[in-house]
Design an enzyme around this catalytic site. Structure first.
Site, mmCIF file in Angstrom:
data_model
loop_
_atom_site.group_PDB
_atom_site.id
_atom_site.type_symbol
_atom_site.label_atom_id
_atom_site.label_comp_id
_atom_site.label_asym_id
_atom_site.label_seq_id
_atom_site.Cartn_x
_atom_site.Cartn_y
_atom_site.Cartn_z
ATOM 1 N N TYR A 125 -0.480 -22.980 32.360
ATOM 2 C CA TYR A 125 -0.718 -22.429 31.018
ATOM 3 C C TYR A 125 -0.872 -23.558 29.988
ATOM 4 C CZ TYR A 125 0.325 -20.115 26.583
ATOM 5 O OH TYR A 125 0.281 -19.696 25.272
ATOM 6 N N SER A 177 -5.066 -20.780 22.450
ATOM 7 C CA SER A 177 -5.113 -19.391 22.918
ATOM 8 C C SER A 177 -6.517 -18.884 23.273
ATOM 9 C CB SER A 177 -4.497 -18.460 21.877
ATOM 10 O OG SER A 177 -3.097 -18.468 22.014
ATOM 11 N N LYS A 220 -7.018 -17.967 26.748
ATOM 12 C CA LYS A 220 -6.506 -16.695 27.271
ATOM 13 C C LYS A 220 -7.649 -15.771 27.690
ATOM 14 C CE LYS A 220 -2.063 -16.650 24.788
ATOM 15 N NZ LYS A 220 -1.826 -17.864 24.050
ATOM 16 N N TYR A 235 -4.121 -11.612 17.338
ATOM 17 C CA TYR A 235 -2.698 -11.225 17.302
ATOM 18 C C TYR A 235 -2.480 -10.109 16.276
ATOM 19 C CZ TYR A 235 -3.269 -16.115 18.558
ATOM 20 O OH TYR A 235 -3.754 -17.285 19.046
ATOM 21 N N VAL A 251 -4.236 -21.899 18.082
ATOM 22 C CA VAL A 251 -3.547 -22.688 17.050
ATOM 23 C C VAL A 251 -4.115 -24.107 16.904
ATOM 24 C CG1 VAL A 251 -1.364 -21.413 16.950
ATOM 25 C CG2 VAL A 251 -1.641 -23.246 18.626
HETATM 26 N N1 GLN Z 1 -0.225 -23.295 23.387
HETATM 27 C C1 GLN Z 1 0.095 -22.376 22.333
HETATM 28 C C2 GLN Z 1 1.442 -21.738 22.580
HETATM 29 O O1 GLN Z 1 1.760 -21.463 23.683
HETATM 30 C C3 GLN Z 1 -0.966 -21.323 22.239
HETATM 31 C C4 GLN Z 1 -0.700 -20.319 21.140
HETATM 32 C C5 GLN Z 1 -1.878 -20.015 20.277
HETATM 33 O O2 GLN Z 1 -2.914 -20.643 20.289
HETATM 34 N N2 GLN Z 1 -1.687 -19.015 19.467
HETATM 35 O O3 GLN Z 1 2.212 -21.517 21.698
#
Ligand code: GLN
Length: 305
Positions: free
Chosen positions: A189, A61, A64, A241, A259
């Site tokens: 993505y 993430s 992002k 988050y 993650v």
């Molecule tokens: N690739 C992960 C997903 O789409 C990214 C989510 C994350 O890092 N929180 O679930």
């Protein structure tokens, strides 16, 4: 600085055993939960590293943020805010619920999966490959590393198991937030999430945010100060988050987790920080990485609040 981060790494290693590596993307379950590393890139381009800073992990993430930066550069704020809100969420990063029940069906913010997928769709590029390359180039320039590559095993694993993200994207297509091919968009993505980095790469990315869009590594201007300001504001309110409020209190920095165990934090006008600790808390944030940042912030008085 080196003495401080060496000491804080050793002091905070105890926390790794309280977290769990992500398993919902099977390839990520192979990560070593015991890793803990940190890199700092200050505004003058000086680098400091400690612990397992050189271990490789995937951006997840954290990608992002550069995706949102590119969307901000390629669209007016008015057009962008018509598709994506900047509201914090009390739900998890891949929650479906709020797409239907809140905010006129817009994703709540670009730091959760739905908002990031929508942001990527708005990045300039005639083809999805062009959109991918535009964001990938931005990441390479911010990191100061031309050699970054996609981890193909993680990419494949995400693509095979990414049905939650498919649900989010197809739902957004049904409501008109997205108007391009969902599978191709998700491919971009997944590839962005699977870019392999180390802590120093992430510290470089954060250093550009700390420098209001100017790279501390080579002085090049990668985006304007207004874009940097918006990106940092959204990181500070939404980057962890549903843990964003606690992170603001305990660390006090614009941050973004992934993650893969990474956390990126930008200290305005001072430094970029990249942290790795693959053992995550229940909200998907690096547990030991968070504790490490908390102590560093207290020791160096880094909180922006
Ligand atoms: N690739 C992960 C997903 O789409 C990214 C989510 C994350 O890092 N929180 O679930």
């Amino acid at each position: 600085m080196k003495e401080i981060i060496d000491r804080l790494i050793e002091k905070n290693r105890k926390w790794v055993k309280y977290g769990q590596v992500a398993t919902y993307i099977p390839e990520l379950s192979k990560q070593d939960p015991n890793l803990l590393g940190i890199s700092i890139c200050d505004i003058k381009g000086n680098k400091f590293n400690a612990g397992d800073w050189n271990a490789t992990f995937t951006l997840q993430s954290i990608a992002k943020v550069p995706s949102f930066i590119c969307a901000l550069q390629d669209n007016t704020l008015e057009v962008l805010s018509g598709k994506i809100s900047v509201a914090p969420t009390a739900d998890g990063f891949n929650s479906i619920e709020n797409l239907e029940t809140k905010n006129e069906k817009k994703p709540l913010n670009p730091m959760i999966n739905s908002g990031a997928i929508a942001a990527i769709s708005m990045v300039r590029g005639k083809t999805l490959e062009e959109k991918f390359q535009r964001i990938f180039q931005m990441i390479k320039k911010m990191a100061g590393n031309e050699n970054l590559k996609v981890n193909e095993a993680v990419y494949k694993s995400e693509k095979e198991t990414g049905d939650r993200n498919r649900s989010l994207a197809y739902y957004m297509k049904s409501t008109g937030i997205i108007d391009i091919n969902v599978e191709d968009l998700l491919d971009v993505y997944f590839r962005l999430c699977s870019i392999a980095v180390n802590c120093q790469d992430v510290a470089g990315v954060a250093g550009v945010l700390a420098g209001d869009g100017k790279s501390p590594l080579d002085g090049s201007v990668l985006f304007d100060a207004q874009t940097a300001k918006i990106a940092k504001a959204v990181m500070a309110t939404c980057g962890m988050y549903d843990g964003s409020g606690e992170f603001a209190v305990e660390v006090g920095l614009p941050g973004k987790s992934g993650v893969g165990g990474g956390i990126m934090a930008a200290v305005p006008k001072r430094m970029g920080i990249g942290v790795l600790g693959p053992a995550l808390d229940r909200k998907g944030n690096s547990l030991a990485g968070w504790k490490l940042l908390q102590e560093l912030s207290e020791e160096l008085n880094l909180s922006i609040f």
